[in-house]
Design an enzyme around this catalytic site. Sequence first.
Site, mmCIF file in Angstrom:
data_model
loop_
_atom_site.group_PDB
_atom_site.id
_atom_site.type_symbol
_atom_site.label_atom_id
_atom_site.label_comp_id
_atom_site.label_asym_id
_atom_site.label_seq_id
_atom_site.Cartn_x
_atom_site.Cartn_y
_atom_site.Cartn_z
ATOM 1 N N GLY A 199 0.775 -1.243 -0.085
ATOM 2 C CA GLY A 199 -0.025 -0.138 0.205
ATOM 3 C C GLY A 199 0.939 1.309 0.113
ATOM 4 O O GLY A 199 2.092 1.208 -0.300
ATOM 5 N N ASN A 200 0.061 2.198 0.231
ATOM 6 C CA ASN A 200 1.086 3.749 0.303
ATOM 7 C C ASN A 200 0.210 4.503 1.216
ATOM 8 O O ASN A 200 -0.761 4.380 1.877
ATOM 9 C CB ASN A 200 0.986 4.384 -1.138
ATOM 10 C CG ASN A 200 -0.238 4.734 -1.469
ATOM 11 O OD1 ASN A 200 -0.934 5.572 -1.289
ATOM 12 N ND2 ASN A 200 -0.720 3.762 -2.625
ATOM 13 N N ARG A 201 0.858 5.820 1.617
ATOM 14 C CA ARG A 201 0.553 6.622 2.499
ATOM 15 C C ARG A 201 -0.701 7.617 2.194
ATOM 16 O O ARG A 201 -0.893 8.416 3.022
ATOM 17 C CB ARG A 201 1.803 7.572 2.960
ATOM 18 C CG ARG A 201 2.865 6.613 3.899
ATOM 19 C CD ARG A 201 3.968 7.589 3.999
ATOM 20 N NE ARG A 201 3.851 8.610 4.872
ATOM 21 C CZ ARG A 201 4.558 9.820 4.988
ATOM 22 N NH1 ARG A 201 5.684 9.809 4.540
ATOM 23 N NH2 ARG A 201 4.033 10.790 5.828
#
Length: 403
Positions: free
Chosen positions: A206-208
């Site tokens: 995932g990412n932020r």
Amino acid sequence: MSRVVLGVTGGIAAYKACELLRRLTEAGHEVTVVPTESALRFVGTPTWEALSGRAVPTDVFTDVPSVTHVRLGQQADLIMVAPATADVLARAAQGLAPDLLGNVLLTARCPVVFAPAMHTEMWQHAATVANVAVLRERGAMVIDPAVGRLTGVDTGPGRLPDPAELFDTAQAVLDGGVPVRDLEGRTVVVSAGGTREFLDPVRYLGNRSSGKQGYAVAAAAAARGATVTLISANSTVPVPAGVEVVTVVDAAEMRAQVLARSDVDAVVMAAAVADYRPVEVAETKLKKESGSLTEIRVIENSDILADLVGARGDADTPVVVGFAAETGDETTDYLEYGRRKLARKGCDLLVVNEVGDGLAFEVDRNAATVIGRDGYELDIPMVSKRRLADSVWDAVLASGALK
Ligand code: CTP
């Protein structure tokens, strides 16, 4: 510090106005609450006085020498009526002033924002529709109610938007005035959040991205009159007023939903889409002992932005806007990387943020430069994500990309 009058009318959503009031006072504004008699049946004067730290005038005949009914409206920088019942919209449209709030609205020289909350039938009644049109025509901002659970078992449009969003709207109007409905009749798709690419039922790449910036882009477009669909990946931001939300999880779903809806005037890809997904997705949880987590083989996801550009061929709609979070390095500055990305993807506009410590992610403020294919450039200083969103729409209109 600004002077805000918070008008509260008689609906159950009056309790949500307490939270809005708290946010306004915490932001340093001087807020005078003007509740109607019916509002006081839901939330009493002590609550409003305690939260605002100010006396709460409730009728025209109290404190007559200070001419409260005229002074409040004249001196306010913003009047926000939340919740606004069908009844107060009707009275305001007619210019009736049977109570203090009616007088305040008639003497106002500042932006006025109504945040309606009522049952769907009332919101869709021809009389309310006409009253909203009259108020908008006269320059007031009438926020579309959110869609969702109403009092009792009903669901539909009519909910008061989340107090955090009402606060953002109030602040945006204080900073820049009532939004012009310059996107009226336009249809737009905005993507937001960050995709998750699953490895097994519990783990993902995932990412932020929090989704805040994309949600603000959608909220700003709706406030300017557009019909907005938000394709949202894994965000917990409340649904903006007047926006239809479609939720997705991974990049493939995001691509399918965006492409299926690309027959619109503009698509803004604010989502952080994963560039890669695992080659294999395990059906059961991967075990440490199996060693299968030490090396993850990935395959590239297709680029939605480039696909949108490819799919439109020679047509000039939809206008395609990308976002890019970039860092510079010793040889190249972040904006130059942005220019290269714009050329590579072929989109019309790219909103380039510089990322780094405390920049862009999970924060409420952002700065960016919008660049266009033909050399168009707009610098946006560090502002709230909502203000930045408005500047993005300003750029879409000013660059001439929207036909
Ligand atoms: N984007 C997209 N589809 C993808 C990846 C990205 O549509 N599979 C969009 C994003 O929504 C954003 C823009 O492309 O609007 C830029 O995303 P970014 O991740 O910066 O682009 P990349 O091409 O992946 O570049 P980088 O090599 O810098 O990651």
